[in-house]
Design a protein around this motif. Structure first.
Motif, PDB file in Angstrom:
ATOM      1  N   LEU A  76      19.371  -3.846  -0.534  1.00 24.81           N
ATOM      2  CA  LEU A  76      18.429  -2.778  -0.196  1.00 24.81           C
ATOM      3  C   LEU A  76      17.004  -3.113  -0.622  1.00 24.81           C
ATOM      4  N   GLY A  77      16.852  -3.756  -1.778  1.00 20.65           N
ATOM      5  CA  GLY A  77      15.523  -4.008  -2.323  1.00 20.65           C
ATOM      6  C   GLY A  77      14.948  -5.355  -1.988  1.00 20.65           C
ATOM      7  N   GLY A  78      15.796  -6.286  -1.509  1.00 24.69           N
ATOM      8  CA  GLY A  78      15.301  -7.623  -1.244  1.00 24.69           C
ATOM      9  C   GLY A  78      14.983  -8.346  -2.551  1.00 24.69           C
ATOM     10  N   ALA A  79      14.194  -9.394  -2.470  1.00 28.13           N
ATOM     11  CA  ALA A  79      13.772 -10.146  -3.665  1.00 28.13           C
ATOM     12  C   ALA A  79      14.971 -10.539  -4.513  1.00 28.13           C
ATOM     13  N   SER A 191       6.170  -1.033   8.768  1.00 27.70           N
ATOM     14  CA  SER A 191       5.787  -1.582   7.470  1.00 27.70           C
ATOM     15  C   SER A 191       6.361  -2.991   7.314  1.00 27.70           C
ATOM     16  N   HIS A 192       5.650  -3.940   7.924  1.00 26.97           N
ATOM     17  CA  HIS A 192       6.120  -5.329   7.909  1.00 26.97           C
ATOM     18  C   HIS A 192       4.981  -6.228   8.372  1.00 26.97           C
ATOM     19  N   ASP A 193       4.846  -7.398   7.732  1.00 25.84           N
ATOM     20  CA  ASP A 193       3.885  -8.371   8.233  1.00 25.84           C
ATOM     21  C   ASP A 193       4.447  -9.786   8.079  1.00 25.84           C
ATOM     22  N   SER A 194       3.696 -10.770   8.552  1.00 27.05           N
ATOM     23  CA  SER A 194       4.179 -12.156   8.591  1.00 27.05           C
ATOM     24  C   SER A 194       4.398 -12.745   7.207  1.00 27.05           C
ATOM     25  N   GLU A 195       3.774 -12.147   6.176  1.00 24.32           N
ATOM     26  CA  GLU A 195       3.921 -12.653   4.816  1.00 24.32           C
ATOM     27  C   GLU A 195       5.062 -11.979   4.064  1.00 24.32           C
ATOM     28  N   GLY A 196       5.794 -11.120   4.763  1.00 23.16           N
ATOM     29  CA  GLY A 196       6.941 -10.466   4.129  1.00 23.16           C
ATOM     30  C   GLY A 196       6.612  -9.181   3.407  1.00 23.16           C
ATOM     31  N   HIS A 197       5.369  -8.711   3.529  1.00 26.34           N
ATOM     32  CA  HIS A 197       4.996  -7.442   2.909  1.00 26.34           C
ATOM     33  C   HIS A 197       5.579  -6.283   3.714  1.00 26.34           C
ATOM     34  N   GLY A 198       6.021  -5.261   3.028  1.00 28.26           N
ATOM     35  CA  GLY A 198       6.444  -4.054   3.733  1.00 28.26           C
ATOM     36  C   GLY A 198       7.880  -3.665   3.421  1.00 28.26           C
ATOM     37  N   LEU A 216      14.994   5.551   2.036  1.00 28.26           N
ATOM     38  CA  LEU A 216      14.542   4.642   0.989  1.00 28.26           C
ATOM     39  C   LEU A 216      13.304   3.875   1.446  1.00 28.26           C
ATOM     40  N   GLN A 217      13.296   3.440   2.697  1.00 31.03           N
ATOM     41  CA  GLN A 217      12.130   2.732   3.226  1.00 31.03           C
ATOM     42  C   GLN A 217      10.892   3.613   3.177  1.00 31.03           C
ATOM     43  N   TRP A 218      11.041   4.877   3.544  1.00 25.56           N
ATOM     44  CA  TRP A 218       9.910   5.811   3.495  1.00 25.56           C
ATOM     45  C   TRP A 218       9.363   5.891   2.063  1.00 25.56           C
ATOM     46  N   LEU A 219      10.249   6.065   1.094  1.00 29.33           N
ATOM     47  CA  LEU A 219       9.834   6.239  -0.297  1.00 29.33           C
ATOM     48  C   LEU A 219       9.219   4.970  -0.880  1.00 29.33           C
ATOM     49  N   ARG A 220       9.579   3.796  -0.312  1.00 29.06           N
ATOM     50  CA  ARG A 220       9.064   2.529  -0.839  1.00 29.06           C
ATOM     51  C   ARG A 220       7.840   2.023  -0.087  1.00 29.06           C
ATOM     52  N   THR A 221       7.455   2.689   1.010  1.00 29.68           N
ATOM     53  CA  THR A 221       6.384   2.155   1.847  1.00 29.68           C
ATOM     54  C   THR A 221       5.028   2.231   1.160  1.00 29.68           C
ATOM     55  N   ARG A 222       4.420   1.081   1.013  1.00 29.10           N
ATOM     56  CA  ARG A 222       3.044   0.965   0.556  1.00 29.10           C
ATOM     57  C   ARG A 222       2.225   0.344   1.668  1.00 29.10           C
ATOM     58  N   TYR A 223       2.676  -0.803   2.197  1.00 27.42           N
ATOM     59  CA  TYR A 223       1.982  -1.445   3.316  1.00 27.42           C
ATOM     60  C   TYR A 223       2.313  -0.672   4.597  1.00 27.42           C
ATOM     61  N   GLY A 224       1.314   0.080   5.044  1.00 23.96           N
ATOM     62  CA  GLY A 224       1.495   0.880   6.252  1.00 23.96           C
ATOM     63  C   GLY A 224       0.965   2.282   6.123  1.00 23.96           C
ATOM     64  N   PHE A 225       0.809   2.786   4.898  1.00 19.18           N
ATOM     65  CA  PHE A 225       0.282   4.129   4.678  1.00 19.18           C
ATOM     66  C   PHE A 225      -1.103   4.067   4.038  1.00 19.18           C
ATOM     67  N   GLU A 226      -2.045   4.791   4.620  1.00 22.18           N
ATOM     68  CA  GLU A 226      -3.393   4.943   4.082  1.00 22.18           C
ATOM     69  C   GLU A 226      -4.018   3.588   3.737  1.00 22.18           C
ATOM     70  N   ASP A 227      -4.292   3.299   2.460  1.00 25.24           N
ATOM     71  CA  ASP A 227      -5.014   2.062   2.125  1.00 25.24           C
ATOM     72  C   ASP A 227      -4.082   0.962   1.611  1.00 25.24           C
ATOM     73  N   ASN A 228      -2.801   1.073   1.919  1.00 25.41           N
ATOM     74  CA  ASN A 228      -1.801   0.061   1.530  1.00 25.41           C
ATOM     75  C   ASN A 228      -1.670  -0.091   0.011  1.00 25.41           C
ATOM     76  N   THR A 229      -1.829   1.004  -0.743  1.00 24.27           N
ATOM     77  CA  THR A 229      -1.696   0.948  -2.204  1.00 24.27           C
ATOM     78  C   THR A 229      -0.637   1.952  -2.661  1.00 24.27           C
ATOM     79  N   ASP A 230      -0.372   1.930  -3.955  1.00 18.82           N
ATOM     80  CA  ASP A 230       0.581   2.871  -4.542  1.00 18.82           C
ATOM     81  C   ASP A 230       0.107   4.315  -4.425  1.00 18.82           C
ATOM     82  N   ILE A 231      -1.189   4.516  -4.225  1.00 14.50           N
ATOM     83  CA  ILE A 231      -1.706   5.875  -4.117  1.00 14.50           C
ATOM     84  C   ILE A 231      -1.180   6.530  -2.837  1.00 14.50           C
ATOM     85  N   GLY A 232      -1.226   5.789  -1.732  1.00 18.06           N
ATOM     86  CA  GLY A 232      -0.668   6.307  -0.489  1.00 18.06           C
ATOM     87  C   GLY A 232       0.836   6.471  -0.580  1.00 18.06           C
TER      88      GLY A 232
END
Length: 486
Positions: A76-79, A191-198, A216-232
């Motif tokens: 689920l988490g990858g890495a 929420s995905h890019d060529s460098e594996g972010h998302g 879970l994907q919704w709750l973990r999304t950083r790349y794709g919402f607002e400024d791509n940070t933890d704030i979004g």
């Protein structure tokens, strides 16, 4: 909340129908729950004083672990490379329920907020982790969730009653058992890019009922919402939580007894809690407390923050973060809708030279260390001001704010008079059922001198605009970052 209530009813029916079956099922649920120590630090921070009605606020720290300690969590988490790493507390939210249960405030903190992590002792192997400075999500690696609790107590000055921790697979199982939570995006998002972010989240513009892995994907999304940070990401998590609360309170997903049992099973298996919350009965009682809070009086915010050096981490925003924590400590709602008390000033019951006053040193911070001699210094100042019967109490405790406690509403005038003499705000005077005499507790906000360092104007009860508050009934759509749209 409704689940726990129905679970208790189901258990009651089982007990009435066959005591043995009811007992074994209860023990089964109890065995599902994982329990750990609440606080691994050395804090002397005490529970807040009850209000005039004998009620106290309730503070629960919610922790989302990124642990890859099982094959399912790795999937689920990858890495996969992180499978042997100690988990990080990548989601942290403090839930504050007011003493009268009329409102609830939820404060998130960005995972890379740089804070002081106090000394923590691992209860399993006795390892002592010294005090350090680092990202707050690393606190989980210093012995477990009890160190994250200790870190929050030192950062905020808020006493924490319980914690609840969940991992990736737990989120998925609960989201499946609920049957989905409605969320909305203002544009197509992937929420995905060529460098594996998302996170892999892929949704078209509009409202979707997300569950399982997609939740879970919704709750973990950083790349794709607002400024791509933890704030979004925190904002998206707030939207999910408020939507889930509305779902649970509506009962539309929980009318089927089978689904109720599935959700109860999933919840008890998914959660790690402190020992004080470690039984179905205690979770049920907590659910009864939480269900009393109207959705419209629920407020979710992110701790006000500023970037640190090089914008590689964030820090609590000077002024605004402390103002937010002060509201929680003083049990003031973040929605600004608390009823204002009459501005009455009762007269003291005795002349000041005849009034016994006890002074206690409340500066036992595990981060800053105690400021010695504070009780004696302020006792001398009170004597100079005419309070001839002031005496010092040698017991050292920890408290963020300087307070003047008075024993019962009939002694309010005495408490207010002492607060005024020390040039403290009126809000510093509080009723207490645990004392016999007027008691001044010198907090960590007054560690030196005899002049109170803060402004004497009382807090206006407003949440800083930088906290980006979201009301529990507010329905909105997450703003999609254009670089992650399709």
């Amino acid at each position: 909340m409704r689940v726990l209530r129905w679970t208790a009813l189901t258990l009651a029916v089982l007990v009435l129908g066959g005591a043995g079956a009811g007992y074994f099922y209860y023990e089964h649920l109890n065995g599902n729950l994982k329990k750990e120590d609440l606080d691994l630090g050395d804090s002397k921070l005490g529970r807040p004083e009850p209000n005039a009605a004998g009620q106290t606020p309730l503070n629960i720290l919610l922790i989302g672990s990124d642990g890859r300690n099982t094959a399912e969590n790795v999937k689920l988490g990858g890495a996969k490379r992180d499978a042997d790493r100690k988990p990080l507390a990548d989601v942290q939210m403090l839930v504050h329920v007011s003493a009268d249960r009329s409102n609830m405030s939820v404060v998130s903190i960005p995972r890379d907020t740089r804070v002081t992590i106090p000394r923590c002792t691992d209860p399993d192997d006795g390892t002592v982790y010294p005090k350090t400075v680092g990202p707050i999500n690393e606190s989980l690696q210093y012995g477990g969730p009890g160190c994250t609790v200790a870190t929050w107590k030192e950062l905020t000055g808020v006493y924490i009653d319980h914690f609840m921790m969940i991992d990736f697979s737990g989120v998925v199982s609960i989201a499946d058992a609920i049957g989905g939570v409605p969320v909305c995006v203002n544009n197509n998002v992937y929420s995905h890019d060529s460098e594996g972010h998302g996170s892999g989240l892929k949704l078209t513009k509009g409202t979707h009922n997300v569950k399982g892995v997609q939740a879970l994907q919704w709750l973990r999304t950083r790349y794709g919402f607002e400024d791509n940070t933890d704030i979004g990401r925190a904002k998206a998590q707030h939207m999910y939580m408020t939507s889930m609360i509305r779902q649970l309170k509506s009962g539309t997903k929980l009318s089927d007894p089978g689904k109720l049992m599935d959700l109860t099973e999933a919840a008890t298996k998914a959660l790690t809690v402190d020992h004080g919350l470690g039984s179905p009965k205690k979770l049920y009682d907590l659910g009864n407390d939480l269900k009393r809070v109207p959705t419209k009086r629920t407020t979710m915010i992110t701790m006000p923050w500023v970037y640190g050096a090089g914008e590689k981490y964030v820090l609590p925003k000077p002024g605004d973060a402390e103002q937010t924590f002060s509201l929680l400590r003083n049990d003031i709602s973040l929605d600004g809708k608390d009823k204002k008390k009459p501005d009455a000033t009762p007269k003291p019951t005795a002349p000041k030279d005849q009034l016994p006053v006890v002074v206690q040193n409340g500066t036992a911070s595990t981060v800053l260390g105690p400021a010695s001699g504070r009780a004696s210094e302020i006792t001398s100042e009170l004597v100079r001001l005419g309070y001839a019967k002031a005496t010092a109490n040698s017991v050292l405790i920890s408290q963020a704010d300087t307070t003047v406690l008075y024993p019962g509403e009939d002694r309010q005038g005495d408490g207010l008079a002492v607060a005024k003499a020390l040039k403290l705000p009126k809000s510093a005077a509080k009723s207490s059922t645990s004392i016999q005499e007027i008691t001044v507790v010198v907090g960590n906000d007054w560690r030196e001198g005899t002049t109170y360092p803060k402004a004497t104007t009382d807090d206006d009860g407003k949440t800083p605009e930088s906290a980006d508050a979201l009301n529990g009934e507010e329905k909105g759509c997450m703003k999609v970052n254009q670089g992650y749209s399709f």
